[in-house]
Design an enzyme around this catalytic site. Structure first.
Site, PDB file in Angstrom:
ATOM      1  N   TYR A  51       9.102  39.027  72.168  1.00  0.00           N
ATOM      2  CA  TYR A  51       9.226  37.439  72.432  1.00  0.00           C
ATOM      3  C   TYR A  51       8.387  36.813  73.637  1.00  0.00           C
ATOM      4  CZ  TYR A  51      13.610  38.446  69.861  1.00  0.00           C
ATOM      5  OH  TYR A  51      14.492  39.041  69.045  1.00  0.00           O
ATOM      6  N   ALA A 201      22.578  30.732  59.978  1.00  0.00           N
ATOM      7  CA  ALA A 201      21.524  30.856  59.008  1.00  0.00           C
ATOM      8  C   ALA A 201      20.751  29.523  59.056  1.00  0.00           C
ATOM      9  CB  ALA A 201      22.109  30.721  57.516  1.00  0.00           C
ATOM     10  N   GLY A 203      20.654  27.306  60.975  1.00  0.00           N
ATOM     11  CA  GLY A 203      21.257  25.861  61.110  1.00  0.00           C
ATOM     12  C   GLY A 203      22.039  25.302  59.870  1.00  0.00           C
TER      13      GLY A 203
END
Length: 306
Positions: A51, A201, A203
């Site tokens: 990340y 999922a 949003g």
């Protein structure tokens, strides 16, 4: 906040953790969200070396340094950034894992990692070599426990059978992606828990429903749902629970399964974090409500030979 045990480990984590990938690279903002999570009872923080090219681990490490003995930090290994910084390659080798853990420990400013996870996996990998690396890291005190992060059934089965010390598998799981339910008996048999990522999922499982659906979702649907099917199931879900937020229902459905140790929704703002916490602390679903959700959603299964 309720704590749950990950597999047969000595890790007891808040039933909702913080998926840190969405924090971004603004250190002050990221640390503020992490501290707010701490103050709200969250003790489980998930990151990865991938990340933001390690910056996410640095932010997490700085924010948690003074409470290190009170929190559970999970990170991941297996992806290696290319030298030019454009893209990454898959490397589950022992050499890379042993080097990767040193870098993660340095960025996290800690002497140990609570849960170290293989960040993916293919059926062609040398799983025995990967497991050997994890076992040596446990013996050396660099990590407390290890798990994997995979949606591939054959990879999950291989690790469950060959790595008796594996305590968890992180996988995408939501009302719109119920495939992990197929693997719950296997993981429970091997005393490993599911860490559920993507519980809302992207949003879709919020009260916004399809208001902010991407152009891709509108054109192609979501996973094995066409756009029309998606529209139907989301509005049926909302009608089934007229007095509850969709986010509440989404998290409570996952938490109703004993195989799930924690859900780790991401949060790019304090408001998102607090919304997820309220949802996790809301009333659990009863059996009738769970059956109602299962009746309107698809119990899809994974493809074979993956």
């Amino acid at each position: 906040m309720e704590k749950r045990r990950i597999g047969n480990s000595d890790l007891y984590v808040s039933k909702i953790g913080l998926g840190c990938m969405s924090l971004g690279t603004d250190s002050a903002k990221g640390e503020h969200i992490i501290r707010l999570a701490l103050d709200s009872g969250i003790n489980y923080f998930d990151t990865a070396d991938l990340y933001d090219k390690g910056e996410n681990e640095r932010i997490v490490g700085r924010a948690l340094k003074d409470v290190r003995d009170k929190v559970i930090i999970a990170t991941k290994v297996g992806n290696k950034w290319n030298e030019d910084g454009n893209g990454w390659s898959w490397d589950p080798s022992k050499e890379h894992i042993m080097e990767g853990v040193k870098e993660s420990l340095r960025r996290l400013e800690t002497d140990y990692i609570d849960l170290y996870q293989l960040h993916g996996g293919t059926i062609e990998d040398n799983a025995e070599e990967t497991i050997e690396a994890f076992e040596e890291l446990v013996k050396g005190g660099y990590i407390r426990h290890y798990g994997i992060s995979s949606i591939r059934p054959n990879v999950i089965k291989r690790f469950a059978e060959k790595a008796p010390a594996m305590v968890s598998n992180m996988m995408q799981y939501s009302i719109l992606d119920r495939r992990p339910e197929e693997l719950m008996p296997l993981l429970e048999q091997h005393q490993a828990s599911i860490i559920a990522r993507g519980p809302v999922a992207k949003g879709l499982l919020t009260d916004r429903l399809l208001d902010k659906a991407s152009s891709t979702v509108k054109a192609q649907g979501y996973l094995y749902y066409s756009y029309e099917e998606l529209e139907k199931v989301l509005y049926e879900l909302k009608n089934l629970f007229p007095d509850r937020s969709v986010n509440e229902v989404a998290l409570q459905y996952l938490l109703s399964h004993e195989a799930v140790a924690a859900c780790i929704p991401g949060a790019s703002s304090a408001e998102q974090l607090l919304e997820n916490i309220r949802a996790a602390e809301s009333r659990p679903l009863n059996e009738s409500e769970i059956r109602g959700i299962q009746a309107i959603s698809k119990a899809a299964v994974y493809e074979e030979h993956r």
